[in-house]
Design an enzyme around this catalytic site. Structure first.
Site, PDB file in Angstrom:
ATOM      1  N   ASP A 116      17.136 -23.211  32.775  1.00 20.44           N
ATOM      2  CA  ASP A 116      18.223 -24.040  33.309  1.00 20.44           C
ATOM      3  C   ASP A 116      19.539 -23.908  32.550  1.00 20.44           C
ATOM      4  OD1 ASP A 116      16.772 -25.070  35.354  1.00 20.44           O
ATOM      5  OD2 ASP A 116      16.271 -26.955  34.347  1.00 20.44           O
ATOM      6  N   HIS A 161      33.640  -6.396  11.242  1.00 18.06           N
ATOM      7  CA  HIS A 161      33.357  -7.381  12.284  1.00 18.06           C
ATOM      8  C   HIS A 161      32.405  -8.453  11.770  1.00 18.06           C
ATOM      9  CE1 HIS A 161      34.736  -4.797  15.955  1.00 18.06           C
ATOM     10  NE2 HIS A 161      35.727  -5.230  15.214  1.00 18.06           N
ATOM     11  N   ASP A 181      40.358 -13.661  11.074  1.00 20.24           N
ATOM     12  CA  ASP A 181      40.811 -12.938  12.270  1.00 20.24           C
ATOM     13  C   ASP A 181      40.343 -13.767  13.462  1.00 20.24           C
ATOM     14  OD1 ASP A 181      41.186 -11.182  14.398  1.00 20.24           O
ATOM     15  OD2 ASP A 181      40.459  -9.428  13.296  1.00 20.24           O
ATOM     16  N   ASP A 190      45.565 -12.610  19.168  1.00 18.89           N
ATOM     17  CA  ASP A 190      44.749 -11.887  18.186  1.00 18.89           C
ATOM     18  C   ASP A 190      45.508 -11.849  16.858  1.00 18.89           C
ATOM     19  OD1 ASP A 190      42.926 -10.296  16.927  1.00 18.89           O
ATOM     20  OD2 ASP A 190      43.231  -8.524  18.183  1.00 18.89           O
ATOM     21  N   HIS A 221      39.894   1.627  10.277  1.00 17.64           N
ATOM     22  CA  HIS A 221      40.063   1.330  11.712  1.00 17.64           C
ATOM     23  C   HIS A 221      41.474   1.700  12.162  1.00 17.64           C
ATOM     24  CE1 HIS A 221      42.392  -2.207  10.506  1.00 17.64           C
ATOM     25  NE2 HIS A 221      41.413  -2.536   9.677  1.00 17.64           N
ATOM     26  N   HIS A 243      45.714  -1.977  19.225  1.00 22.66           N
ATOM     27  CA  HIS A 243      45.097  -1.885  20.551  1.00 22.66           C
ATOM     28  C   HIS A 243      45.953  -2.694  21.501  1.00 22.66           C
ATOM     29  CE1 HIS A 243      43.468  -5.973  19.906  1.00 22.66           C
ATOM     30  NE2 HIS A 243      43.106  -5.575  18.705  1.00 22.66           N
ATOM     31  N   HIS A 278      40.678  -6.572  23.386  1.00 21.66           N
ATOM     32  CA  HIS A 278      40.897  -5.121  23.328  1.00 21.66           C
ATOM     33  C   HIS A 278      41.157  -4.716  24.775  1.00 21.66           C
ATOM     34  CE1 HIS A 278      38.529  -4.605  19.308  1.00 21.66           C
ATOM     35  NE2 HIS A 278      39.598  -5.349  19.201  1.00 21.66           N
ATOM     36  N   GLU A 295      47.806  -4.023  13.042  1.00 19.69           N
ATOM     37  CA  GLU A 295      46.830  -4.623  12.129  1.00 19.69           C
ATOM     38  C   GLU A 295      46.289  -3.655  11.078  1.00 19.69           C
ATOM     39  OE1 GLU A 295      43.022  -5.548  14.046  1.00 19.69           O
ATOM     40  OE2 GLU A 295      43.934  -5.088  15.968  1.00 19.69           O
ATOM     41  N   TYR A 322      40.444  -2.250   2.452  1.00 18.30           N
ATOM     42  CA  TYR A 322      39.149  -2.865   2.111  1.00 18.30           C
ATOM     43  C   TYR A 322      38.571  -2.092   0.939  1.00 18.30           C
ATOM     44  CZ  TYR A 322      40.277  -4.086   6.870  1.00 18.30           C
ATOM     45  OH  TYR A 322      40.953  -4.492   7.983  1.00 18.30           O
ATOM     46  N   ARG A 342      43.603  -7.758   5.624  1.00 22.52           N
ATOM     47  CA  ARG A 342      44.130  -7.264   6.917  1.00 22.52           C
ATOM     48  C   ARG A 342      45.170  -8.271   7.371  1.00 22.52           C
ATOM     49  NH1 ARG A 342      39.804  -6.540   9.411  1.00 22.52           N
ATOM     50  NH2 ARG A 342      39.524  -8.325  10.776  1.00 22.52           N
ATOM     51  N   GLU A 386      47.533  -9.025  10.871  1.00 24.91           N
ATOM     52  CA  GLU A 386      47.611  -8.614  12.275  1.00 24.91           C
ATOM     53  C   GLU A 386      48.597  -9.488  13.038  1.00 24.91           C
ATOM     54  OE1 GLU A 386      43.911  -9.122  14.475  1.00 24.91           O
ATOM     55  OE2 GLU A 386      44.599  -7.713  16.004  1.00 24.91           O
TER      56      GLU A 386
HETATM   57  N1  GLY Z   1      39.636  -9.302  16.384  1.00 31.65           N
HETATM   58  C1  GLY Z   1      39.485  -8.036  16.871  1.00 31.65           C
HETATM   59  C2  GLY Z   1      40.592  -7.193  16.500  1.00 31.65           C
HETATM   60  O1  GLY Z   1      41.447  -7.579  15.734  1.00 31.65           O
HETATM   61  O2  GLY Z   1      40.749  -6.120  16.996  1.00 31.65           O
HETATM   62 MN    MN Z   2      42.026  -9.467  15.348  1.00 27.48          MN
HETATM   63 MN    MN Z   3      43.090  -6.814  16.993  1.00 29.11          MN
END
Ligand code: GLY
Ligand code: MN
Ligand code: MN
Length: 431
Positions: free
Chosen positions: A41, A246, A263, A274, A357, A361, A368, A386, A390, A399, A401
């Site tokens: 349910d 992540h 983040d 973001d 990374h 994006h 994303h 961003e 690290y 980081r 962003e």
């Molecule tokens: N929070 C995911 C990113 O910054 O791409």
């Molecule tokens: Mn982010």
């Molecule tokens: Mn991001």
């Protein structure tokens, strides 16, 4: 900032823009996301398919949009099918849209029940050769079950095997990439709530608090404004957890002397903010933390001030940020100076040890968002900026962003009001 809303003219305009971009003689179908079962349910919180929301504003399950712009009968040019409600259903789950409410939201005159779809399908298919259907073509999306898009395509191909089935995604992505003023306002509002949450956290964080308590402060701020969705699971990462890109466990204690990387972003009317900020748990950066922070900040600000503008691609920006970061990593004595004379490929490979990374994006309905990284930026697109460093050996991750809107002349930093300079962060934490 007052909470903006979409009106039906927005969705009417988006459908018109889509139809204008498609070949004549086309029928288009977009179906809602599944309501996913959790256990007895119980269901997971519902999130509409981004494409369907973009074209209709409908946030309810069991919805199909059909567009047949060349249909001889006007009433079949735009048809919306919605879930048929009943007293019994509403007793358990509450109100479902009426035909008239769905009309008001979407601006579509012909609204029928979902269970009438196949009875009307021959009308919708008969006058078109090309049938445009959509699957989630987000590069980061991994399909792991036969979701509603897939089941719909299988069924319609079974019923009408001789039509030309074509990808709608390429056309929709083109539209979704360039934000309308209404969408920018909605994203700005999501950002304003995200900013409030960050200000609140600056007053809250001190040695001994748990990461999940910080997360709770953020979510409480969103809820206080009636926003119950986050754009993605918040990353609240103290000390070495910040080196896990992540990290979402959010269950450690924030210790004296550590940095805390956060983040997070509100989702408002299905649009994402973001943000990432990194702060000292005790309110004061150590010299080493400050040096690493300043390196990330400099790369971010240099990218925003000098490089992000129409015509460049995210791939280009990413490479540029790696080159800039290489110099900073040398200054931080993380990479040897000779690296700067190596090939770009070698520089990127070395930089990736500390900054693994990408820089950016697209941002929109999906955090994303749709769009590949080789698309030349245009005014109206929104991207994140961003960079990060690290350092596993030092249990240290930074980081930063911000979300920026591409403009005719460059870009507008939509997060320029959110504390970023280390002095400002320290001062706010003292206050
Ligand atoms: N929070 C995911 C990113 O910054 O791409
Ligand atoms: Mn982010
Ligand atoms: Mn991001």
């Amino acid at each position: 900032m007052d909470a903006p809303t979409f009106n039906k003219e927005f969705f009417i305009g988006r459908r018109k823009a889509l139809i204008d971009s498609l070949p004549q003689n086309s029928t288009i179908f977009v179906v809602s996301a599944d309501q996913l079962p959790r256990n007895g349910d119980q269901t997971y919180p519902y999130r509409q398919n981004s494409d369907l929301f973009y074209l209709t504003g409908i946030e309810q399950e069991q919805t199909i949009l059909a567009l047949c712009p060349n249909h001889p009968k006007e009433k079949f040019r735009e048809v919306l099918f919605i879930r048929r409600s009943s007293k019994e259903l509403e007793k358990w789950v509450g109100h479902k849209l009426t035909i008239d409410e769905a009309r008001q939201i979407s601006g579509i005159e012909t609204v029928m029940w979902y269970d009438q779809f196949e009875d009307n399908l021959s009308e919708l298919m008969f006058y078109s050769d090309n049938v445009f259907v959509v699957t989630n073509e987000n590069m980061g999306y991994r399909r792991f079950y036969n979701d509603s898009d897939y089941r719909f395509i299988e069924r319609i191909k079974f019923l009408y095997p001789l039509h030309n089935y074509r990808r709608l995604a390429t056309y929709l992505i083109n539209l979704r990439l360039r934000k309308q003023l209404e969408e920018i306002e909605v994203i700005k509002y999501a950002i304003s709530l995200t900013a409030r949450a960050f200000e609140r956290v600056l007053n809250f964080v001190r040695p001994g608090v748990k990461e999940y308590e910080v997360e709770a402060e953020i979510i409480h701020e969103f809820y206080r404004h009636g926003v119950r969705n986050v754009a993605y699971q918040s990353i609240i990462a103290s000390g070495k957890n910040a080196c896990i890109l992540h990290y979402i466990k959010n269950n450690s204690i924030c210790e004296d002397g550590q940095l805390l990387l956060m983040d997070f972003g509100a989702e408002y009317l299905n649009y994402a903010a973001d943000l990432t900020r990194t702060i000292p748990v005790n309110g004061k950066f150590t010299q080493r933390q400050l040096d690493v922070y300043q390196a990330v900040l400099d790369v971010q600000q240099q990218m925003i001030k000098q490089h992000i503008k129409p015509g460049v691609t995210i791939d280009f920006l990413n490479q540029k940020s790696k080159e800039l970061m290489a110099e900073r990593l040398v200054e931080l004595k993380l990479l040897p100076k000779k690296i700067l004379h190596e090939s770009t490929d070698t520089i990127i490979k070395e930089v990736n040890k500390y900054y693994p990374h990408g820089l950016s994006h697209f941002l929109g309905l999906d955090v994303h968002d749709v769009g590949t990284k080789n698309i030349a930026l245009e005014p109206g697109m929104i991207i994140t900026v961003e960079p990060g460093i690290y350092i596993d050996e030092e249990d240290l991750g930074v980081r930063l962003e911000n979300d920026v809107l591409i403009t005719e002349n460059g870009n507008l930093d939509l997060m320029s009001q959110i504390p970023l300079k280390p002095e400002e962060i320290e001062q706010k934490m003292r206050g």
